[in-house]
Design a protein around this motif. Structure first.
Motif, PDB file in Angstrom:
ATOM      1  N   LEU A 178       0.810  -1.197   0.166  1.00 42.90           N
ATOM      2  CA  LEU A 178      -0.077  -0.185   0.102  1.00 42.90           C
ATOM      3  C   LEU A 178       0.798   1.408  -0.006  1.00 42.90           C
ATOM      4  O   LEU A 178       2.111   1.415   0.584  1.00 42.90           O
ATOM      5  N   GLY A 179       0.384   2.021  -0.746  1.00 39.32           N
ATOM      6  CA  GLY A 179       1.054   3.566  -0.635  1.00 39.32           C
ATOM      7  C   GLY A 179       0.853   4.349   0.676  1.00 39.32           C
ATOM      8  O   GLY A 179      -0.059   3.917   1.458  1.00 39.32           O
ATOM      9  N   ILE A 180       1.589   5.458   0.885  1.00 48.82           N
ATOM     10  CA  ILE A 180       1.529   5.868   2.158  1.00 48.82           C
ATOM     11  C   ILE A 180       0.216   6.862   2.373  1.00 48.82           C
ATOM     12  O   ILE A 180      -0.460   6.739   3.567  1.00 48.82           O
ATOM     13  N   ASP A 181      -0.296   7.072   1.080  1.00 50.58           N
ATOM     14  CA  ASP A 181      -1.625   8.025   1.483  1.00 50.58           C
ATOM     15  C   ASP A 181      -2.733   7.015   1.964  1.00 50.58           C
ATOM     16  O   ASP A 181      -3.561   7.011   2.834  1.00 50.58           O
ATOM     17  N   GLU A 182      -2.569   5.553   1.323  1.00 49.38           N
ATOM     18  CA  GLU A 182      -3.610   4.768   1.726  1.00 49.38           C
ATOM     19  C   GLU A 182      -3.390   4.164   3.050  1.00 49.38           C
ATOM     20  O   GLU A 182      -4.395   4.172   4.032  1.00 49.38           O
ATOM     21  N   GLN A 183      -2.050   4.041   3.563  1.00 49.73           N
ATOM     22  CA  GLN A 183      -1.730   3.654   4.934  1.00 49.73           C
ATOM     23  C   GLN A 183      -2.431   4.695   5.694  1.00 49.73           C
ATOM     24  O   GLN A 183      -2.975   4.195   7.058  1.00 49.73           O
ATOM     25  N   THR A 184      -2.214   5.818   5.785  1.00 48.96           N
ATOM     26  CA  THR A 184      -2.776   7.056   6.495  1.00 48.96           C
ATOM     27  C   THR A 184      -4.294   6.817   6.739  1.00 48.96           C
ATOM     28  O   THR A 184      -4.639   6.932   7.832  1.00 48.96           O
ATOM     29  N   MET A 185      -4.937   6.866   5.633  1.00 49.80           N
ATOM     30  CA  MET A 185      -6.507   6.598   5.749  1.00 49.80           C
ATOM     31  C   MET A 185      -6.905   5.410   6.253  1.00 49.80           C
ATOM     32  O   MET A 185      -7.821   5.164   7.021  1.00 49.80           O
ATOM     33  N   LEU A 186      -6.042   4.495   6.144  1.00 49.18           N
ATOM     34  CA  LEU A 186      -6.057   3.011   6.687  1.00 49.18           C
ATOM     35  C   LEU A 186      -6.013   2.898   8.123  1.00 49.18           C
ATOM     36  O   LEU A 186      -7.052   2.512   8.887  1.00 49.18           O
ATOM     37  N   LEU A 187      -5.265   3.729   8.553  1.00 51.07           N
ATOM     38  CA  LEU A 187      -4.844   3.857  10.212  1.00 51.07           C
ATOM     39  C   LEU A 187      -6.022   4.620  10.950  1.00 51.07           C
ATOM     40  O   LEU A 187      -6.619   4.001  11.751  1.00 51.07           O
ATOM     41  N   LYS A 188      -6.583   5.646  10.248  1.00 53.33           N
ATOM     42  CA  LYS A 188      -7.844   6.259  10.772  1.00 53.33           C
ATOM     43  C   LYS A 188      -9.083   5.060  10.576  1.00 53.33           C
ATOM     44  O   LYS A 188      -9.882   5.455  11.872  1.00 53.33           O
ATOM     45  N   ALA A 189      -8.950   4.582   9.606  1.00 55.09           N
ATOM     46  CA  ALA A 189     -10.515   3.619   9.477  1.00 55.09           C
ATOM     47  C   ALA A 189     -10.255   2.680  10.565  1.00 55.09           C
ATOM     48  O   ALA A 189     -11.379   1.994  10.947  1.00 55.09           O
ATOM     49  N   ILE A 190      -9.063   2.031  10.845  1.00 55.28           N
ATOM     50  CA  ILE A 190      -9.050   0.976  12.049  1.00 55.28           C
ATOM     51  C   ILE A 190      -9.169   1.549  13.329  1.00 55.28           C
ATOM     52  O   ILE A 190      -9.959   1.143  14.263  1.00 55.28           O
ATOM     53  N   GLU A 191      -8.591   2.783  13.592  1.00 52.45           N
ATOM     54  CA  GLU A 191      -8.575   3.449  14.851  1.00 52.45           C
ATOM     55  C   GLU A 191      -9.984   3.934  15.346  1.00 52.45           C
ATOM     56  O   GLU A 191     -10.398   4.015  16.460  1.00 52.45           O
ATOM     57  N   GLU A 192     -10.788   4.765  14.195  1.00 57.48           N
ATOM     58  CA  GLU A 192     -11.995   5.447  14.587  1.00 57.48           C
ATOM     59  C   GLU A 192     -13.100   4.800  13.806  1.00 57.48           C
ATOM     60  O   GLU A 192     -14.265   5.408  14.100  1.00 57.48           O
TER      61      GLU A 192
END
Length: 526
Positions: A291-305
């Motif tokens: 995954l690219g960095i942008d997708e990783q950033t959004m994925l982290l938010k999706a997992i946590e929030e």
């Protein structure tokens, strides 16, 4: 032996005044009205606010059962609906009560009291703080009949119920076999890992990470975890699988998180995205390290929030899913290289499981052969079996060092399918096996046109390396490419000398060796 009942006064069920109270079924009184259950003593628990009702019950019990002595005890937690307070009050009573097991048997009445009190009394009895059996009473079918109703005794000493214990053990074993697709694996380390996954999967909603080389079975295991959780009614949603290696740019963001109409060229309508599709279920992100960095950033938010914004939208959407991540890369190395977010890795590596390659589980080749033949039979409605000599020859080759199995179990599955398809009359002969072995060896044979080094280094750099170093380096590169992580490659390459070192850091040692030739781990894995 004398019979002693311990129970709460029922502030509603036991209530009532005047002559009419005798027309009503009152559980604390009815206990003492059974001809086949003589109560010698009743230890009645009550709050301070119900002292008058407790005195009334003691008088009424004396009138119907003169041989029963009623002792009143104040048990008055500040909040009768707080588990900790109620449990503490009952635990203190049990700790101080002078139980005499040689002369008395004890019954814990759980018909009266709040639900919290009933649960706490159950737990204290199951833990043997109350050395007793449970007493459950029920009213007569017809109120006002003067009937004392019914009662039943429940012994919570589970050591007596070997069948129950055996059933739980059997169900647990069935769960682990389910995760293994019913394959009777013989590798001890793999079986221990599956048993641990079973415990974690049914108890946790946290992300799981499956590490292992391509073809080791990460996708199959992820789906089985989902099916196991669904069978336990822990999830209701779908299983969504995504190969992150196929996602690039806007397509990656759109595929995972969705988009609104007009978000980018070609976005002609709204798209929900796969993470929203997985709401209430499980999403398996295979090769998450791609995954690219942008997708990783959004994925982290999706997992946590549990929420995120689709592309082109200023409104967030919600999706509560469990993540299972798969990778054949060393994500810690990817973090060091700036290719993977360290906070995302910290979030998803709570439960990490290493799936071994087929070459590390050669004892499992035979049961997997049987599994693949059975699967071929189900899919094609035809039974195929090996001739005795053919099977012996194939198993001898498949478990030998000559079998590289670079594609792991996926490659073994394809091999069995080819032979089953070519089998005449449902029998795999030695001719079919020999042809398949030749095909596999040809596939694994290194291409003569280009060595490992030639694919990595320019001709000028190669010319400056001694033949001795080139041969050694070529073997090291082959080992690195066959291992999922640098640590695994280091353990195998330095297996002998590492035992003589005080401090062991295989990854660092291998990294320094590769650096001598201007090579790094990432270059070898591409």
């Amino acid at each position: 032996m004398k019979t002693v009942v311990i129970g709460f006064l029922g502030s509603i069920l036991d209530s009532g005044g005047g002559p009419g109270r005798w027309e009503k079924w009152r559980p604390s009184v009815s206990i003492c009205q059974h001809d086949d259950l003589v109560i010698d003593r009743f230890e009645m628990l009550h709050s301070r606010g119900h002292i008058r009702l407790a005195e009334q019950l003691r008088t009424d019990i004396a009138s119907v059962s003169p041989e029963t002595k009623v002792n009143l005890h104040v048990c008055d937690p500040a909040n009768p609906w707080d588990f900790q307070e109620v449990y503490g009050c009952l635990h203190e009573f049990a700790r101080q009560y002078p139980f005499d097991l040689e002369r008395e048997r004890y019954l814990i009445h759980i018909t009266t009291g709040t639900h919290v009190a009933q649960i706490c009394m159950f737990l204290l009895t199951e833990a043997r703080y109350f050395p007793a059996v449970l007493l459950q009473t029920s009213p007569p079918r017809k109120q006002g009949s003067g009937d004392a109703g019914a009662y039943s005794l429940i012994d919570l000493d589970l050591s007596r119920y070997n069948q129950i214990g055996a059933r739980f053990a059997r169900e647990k074993q069935e769960s682990t076999e389910f995760l293994k697709s019913g394959i009777k694996t013989r590798n001890a380390a793999f079986n221990q890992m599956i048993a641990r996954i079973e415990r974690v999967a049914v108890r946790s909603k946290a992300p799981l990470m499956l590490n292992g080389p391509t073809g080791a079975g990460k996708s199959t295991l992820a789906r089985r975890i989902y099916e196991l959780k669904k069978s336990r009614h822990q999830i209701q949603g779908e299983f969504v699988e995504v190969n992150c290696a196929t996602l690039r740019g806007d397509a990656a963001l759109s595929t995972l998180f969705g988009h609104v109409k007009g978000a980018f060229t070609g976005a002609l309508s709204d798209r929900a995205g796969l993470l929203r599709k997985a709401h209430g279920g499980v999403v398996f992100l295979d090769e998450i390290g791609e995954l690219g960095i942008d997708e990783q950033t959004m994925l982290l938010k999706a997992i946590e929030e549990k929420r995120f914004s689709p592309m082109g939208s200023d409104k967030e959407v919600e999706s509560d899913f469990q993540l299972i991540a798969g990778t054949n890369r060393d994500l810690r190395l990817a973090v060091a290289e700036g290719k993977f977010r360290d906070d995302l890795l910290a979030r998803i590596n709570l439960w990490v499981f290493e799936l071994p390659a087929l070459r590390d589980r050669r004892e499992d080749v035979e049961p997997n052969i049987d599994y693949e033949l059975d699967r071929f039979a189900r899919d094609n409605d035809v039974t195929v079996r090996f001739n005795a000599e053919a099977r012996k020859e194939y198993q001898r080759f498949a478990t030998s060092p000559a079998a590289v199995w670079s594609g792991n179990f996926r490659e073994l599955s394809a091999s069995i399918m080819r032979m089953a398809t070519l089998a005449e009359g449902g029998r795999i002969t030695t001719d079919v096996v020999e042809d398949e072995i030749e095909r596999l060896q040809s596939t694994w044979r290194p291409k003569p046109s280009q060595s490992n080094l030639e694919s990595l280094l320019p001709a000028k750099a190669l010319a400056e390396i001694d033949l001795f170093d080139r041969l050694q380096l070529d073997v090291v590169i082959e080992m690195c490419r066959s291992c999922a992580t640098m640590a695994e490659a280091g353990r195998k390459l330095f297996a002998a000398s590492r035992t003589r070192r005080r401090a062991v850091n295989d990854s660092d040692r291998l990294k320094k060796y590769l650096a001598r030739f201007n090579l790094d781990w990432a270059a070898l894995k591409h």
